[in-house]
Enzyme design. Structure first.
Site, PDB file in Angstrom:
ATOM      1  N   GLU A   1      -6.331  -1.391  15.207  1.00 12.76           N
ATOM      2  CA  GLU A   1      -6.951  -2.303  14.252  1.00 12.76           C
ATOM      3  C   GLU A   1      -5.983  -3.426  13.838  1.00 12.76           C
ATOM      4  O   GLU A   1      -4.831  -3.177  13.477  1.00 12.76           O
ATOM      5  CB  GLU A   1      -7.373  -1.529  13.000  1.00 12.76           C
ATOM      6  CG  GLU A   1      -8.000  -2.409  11.940  1.00 12.76           C
ATOM      7  CD  GLU A   1      -8.252  -1.655  10.636  1.00 12.76           C
ATOM      8  OE1 GLU A   1      -8.274  -0.406  10.660  1.00 12.76           O
ATOM      9  OE2 GLU A   1      -8.426  -2.326   9.606  1.00 12.76           O
TER      10      GLU A   1
ATOM     11  N   ARG B   1       0.835  -1.205   0.000  1.00 13.40           N
ATOM     12  CA  ARG B   1       0.000   0.000   0.000  1.00 13.40           C
ATOM     13  C   ARG B   1       0.871   1.256   0.000  1.00 13.40           C
ATOM     14  O   ARG B   1       1.856   1.327   0.728  1.00 13.40           O
ATOM     15  CB  ARG B   1      -0.906   0.003   1.238  1.00 13.40           C
ATOM     16  CG  ARG B   1      -1.813  -1.226   1.242  1.00 13.40           C
ATOM     17  CD  ARG B   1      -2.828  -1.192   2.331  1.00 13.40           C
ATOM     18  NE  ARG B   1      -3.609  -2.438   2.289  1.00 13.40           N
ATOM     19  CZ  ARG B   1      -4.548  -2.756   3.149  1.00 13.40           C
ATOM     20  NH1 ARG B   1      -4.844  -1.921   4.127  1.00 13.40           N
ATOM     21  NH2 ARG B   1      -5.201  -3.895   3.030  1.00 13.40           N
TER      22      ARG B   1
ATOM     23  N   SER C   1     -10.214  -6.532   9.804  1.00  8.85           N
ATOM     24  CA  SER C   1     -11.394  -5.834   9.325  1.00  8.85           C
ATOM     25  C   SER C   1     -12.229  -6.880   8.615  1.00  8.85           C
ATOM     26  O   SER C   1     -11.760  -7.497   7.669  1.00  8.85           O
ATOM     27  CB  SER C   1     -10.938  -4.734   8.371  1.00  8.85           C
ATOM     28  OG  SER C   1     -11.959  -3.809   8.171  1.00  8.85           O
TER      29      SER C   1
ATOM     30  N   ARG D   1       2.395   0.799  10.301  1.00 11.07           N
ATOM     31  CA  ARG D   1       1.959   1.258   8.978  1.00 11.07           C
ATOM     32  C   ARG D   1       3.111   1.143   7.991  1.00 11.07           C
ATOM     33  O   ARG D   1       3.953   2.027   7.896  1.00 11.07           O
ATOM     34  CB  ARG D   1       1.457   2.702   9.066  1.00 11.07           C
ATOM     35  CG  ARG D   1       0.673   3.184   7.853  1.00 11.07           C
ATOM     36  CD  ARG D   1       0.100   4.567   8.081  1.00 11.07           C
ATOM     37  NE  ARG D   1      -0.847   4.587   9.192  1.00 11.07           N
ATOM     38  CZ  ARG D   1      -2.135   4.261   9.082  1.00 11.07           C
ATOM     39  NH1 ARG D   1      -2.637   3.939   7.929  1.00 11.07           N
ATOM     40  NH2 ARG D   1      -2.919   4.281  10.146  1.00 11.07           N
TER      41      ARG D   1
ATOM     42  N   ARG E   1       1.087  -6.746  12.480  1.00 10.85           N
ATOM     43  CA  ARG E   1       0.478  -6.143  13.664  1.00 10.85           C
ATOM     44  C   ARG E   1       0.285  -7.169  14.780  1.00 10.85           C
ATOM     45  O   ARG E   1       0.283  -6.813  15.969  1.00 10.85           O
ATOM     46  CB  ARG E   1      -0.849  -5.474  13.303  1.00 10.85           C
ATOM     47  CG  ARG E   1      -0.629  -4.189  12.516  1.00 10.85           C
ATOM     48  CD  ARG E   1      -1.910  -3.397  12.298  1.00 10.85           C
ATOM     49  NE  ARG E   1      -1.629  -2.191  11.502  1.00 10.85           N
ATOM     50  CZ  ARG E   1      -2.534  -1.273  11.208  1.00 10.85           C
ATOM     51  NH1 ARG E   1      -3.785  -1.411  11.628  1.00 10.85           N
ATOM     52  NH2 ARG E   1      -2.210  -0.221  10.496  1.00 10.85           N
TER      53      ARG E   1
END
Length: 431
Positions: free
Chosen positions: A348, A261, A351, A276, A390
């Site tokens: 988070e 990303r 999802s 991130r 994560r």
RNA sequence: GGAGAGAUGGCCGAGUCGGCUGAAGGCGCUCGCCUGCUAAGCGAGUGUAGGGUCAAAAGCUCUACCGAGGGUUCGAAUCCCUCUCUCUCCGCCA
């Protein structure tokens, strides 16, 4: 995308949805465009009908060795008109399609209307944040003093937001991937797949990343190829343009892929550590189901993802995204947020979404009900199960000890030669 | 990278000098008949998308689709161009 007929017949609801999602889109001019489109379509189809009739006539005349020059002359003109109208239509159709592709999905009735992520209701809290008799460190401090994560060298060889894993750190990442895949395939009935890590634009349109979110993707120069931002894209597109049999549903797939990303627009955020990154690993869960079962399937998918955290003994909570925070393609999304002592907050880690028929319509994934000839769109769902980087962060922060070592969660030890505690990068496995 | 072959409906496969070819024929599938059961046999049906009509559904009707896009033509599965994919051979390579 939404069903065009639905948009036409429910303009009011769609425009309320756009408001709730805080999307600025001129629905009115879209509907006007639709009117124009249909009126030209009607006109041009009538001309084509005339041409078809005349064509047969000309063929007949010629077969009987008659003179068709006059009819041909007439039709030459009609053909010219058709060409002009077709061109007009193509222009309208293009901007029409573009807009249709930019209309987000309708949220489920249970999704609360909210202004931003602070309005996401917490629907569940699991586990207790651990108590420390010392000040818990951030995962980057833990990892760098153990020597298992190296951001400096990664930045040198590539750039910011990349990580180099060393020794048992690298092994731990691999162990987590295996553990997650094993659990989902053996306990939850998912079929493991290993898709390409590069996809084309059609696939990205199918799942909804394109055309709207191009800036979030890494594109390969001179190719219509993109690095996958999530396994959702290749795995959901496995059945693009297929008609499945009712008996084959539901289908459950799980896949490990790295995810790429660009993180455009998040320059100031989470600049330190593994949270991130431009590249991270993820094990994904994807379901293809019948419409009437999709919300039960969403709850089960969420539970499947939660199992990973439960088995690892990591505390977490589940929130239901409100309209403002809900993703473009989703009707309903649960985020799982894991507790991070180093940041004293929940972050988070998964999802889980039900897209209903939004992706299925874009990617043309249908199924045939038993004994019926007509087809219906399936419902697609997916969720992280889980984001691997994560998860490692959560382990490093939750399982850290005063002496800087990290206790390996019991369930993970068989994957790491039964190591109980990480004390250095070059740790030798005990067996 | 070089040379060649191909892409037609759920599948196989035919399409002559461009003209009732949405597409022969076969297989499969669905329904019916026949049959002590099964098999065989007989009959009918069997693509998708969009538009119109209709309160709606059904139905009827029109348009488009023979890998994709463009061109020629009154008319293209059929002729021309570009692209994509598949296969075979050679080279290279993990």
């Amino acid at each position: 995308m939404l069903d065009l007929k639905f948009v036409r017949d429910n303009a009011e609801r769609v425009s309320l949805m756009l408001r709730d999602r805080q999307v600025d889109l001129d629905l009115k001019s879209f509907l006007e465009l639709d009117e124009d489109r249909r009126s030209i379509l009607k006109e041009v189809e009538e001309l084509k009908r005339r041409r078809n009739v005349a064509s047969e006539e000309i063929a007949r005349i010629k077969k009987e060795h008659g003179d068709a020059t006059e009819r041909i002359g007439e039709m030459r003109e009609v053909s010219q008109q058709i060409k002009t109208l077709d061109l007009q239509l193509a222009v309208i159709q293009q901007s029409f399609d573009e807009i249709l592709m930019l209309i987000p999905n309708m949220p489920h009735d249970s999704v609360v209307v909210g202004r931003d992520e602070r309005d996401n209701p917490v629907v569940k809290v699991w586990g207790e944040p651990p108590e420390f008799d010392f000040e818990p460190k951030s995962h980057w401090d833990v990892a760098e003093s153990l020597g298992i994560l190296d951001f400096e060298r990664a930045a040198r060889m590539t750039g910011a937001r990349f990580a180099l894993y060393w020794g048992i750190g690298a092994a731990m990442e691999r162990a987590l991937i295996s553990f997650m895949l094993d659990l989902h395939t053996r306990l939850h009935g998912y079929l493991e797949v290993l898709p390409p890590f590069i996809v084309n634009s059609t696939s990205l349109i199918g799942t909804g990343q394109l055309p709207k979110f191009k800036q979030d993707l890494f594109k390969l120069e001179d190719f219509d190829y993109y690095l996958v931002p999530t396994a959702e894209v290749p795995v959901t597109n496995i059945h693009a343009n297929e008609v499945l049999e009712e008996d084959d549903l539901p289908k459950y797939y799980t896949a490990y892929t790295p995810c790429f990303r660009s993180e455009a627009g998040s320059y100031g955020k989470d600049t330190r550590g593994l949270i991130r990154q431009h590249q991270f690993n993820k094990v994904e869960l994807v379901k293809f189901v019948k419409p009437e079962t999709s919300y039960v399937e969403l709850e089960n998918l969420l539970a499947n993802a939660e199992t990973i955290l439960q088995e690892l003994g990591l505390p977490y909570r589940v929130v239901s995204l409100c309209t403002a925070d809900l993703g473009f393609s989703a009707s309903k999304t649960y985020d799982i947020e894991v507790w991070l002592p180093g940041q004293n907050t929940y972050r988070e880690i998964s999802s889980c979404s039900n897209f209903e028929d939004f992706q299925a319509r874009r990617a043309n994934i249908r199924y045939r009900r038993k004994g019926q000839s007509r087809t219906d769109f399936v419902h697609t769902l997916n969720g992280s199960g889980l984001a691997v980087g994560r998860t490692l962060v959560a382990i490093l922060e939750n399982c850290q000890q005063r002496d800087g070592s990290v206790v390996v969660p019991r369930i993970l030890r068989p994957y790491l030669g039964n190591v109980e505690r990480i004390t250095s990068r070059q740790q030798v496995f005990s067996n």
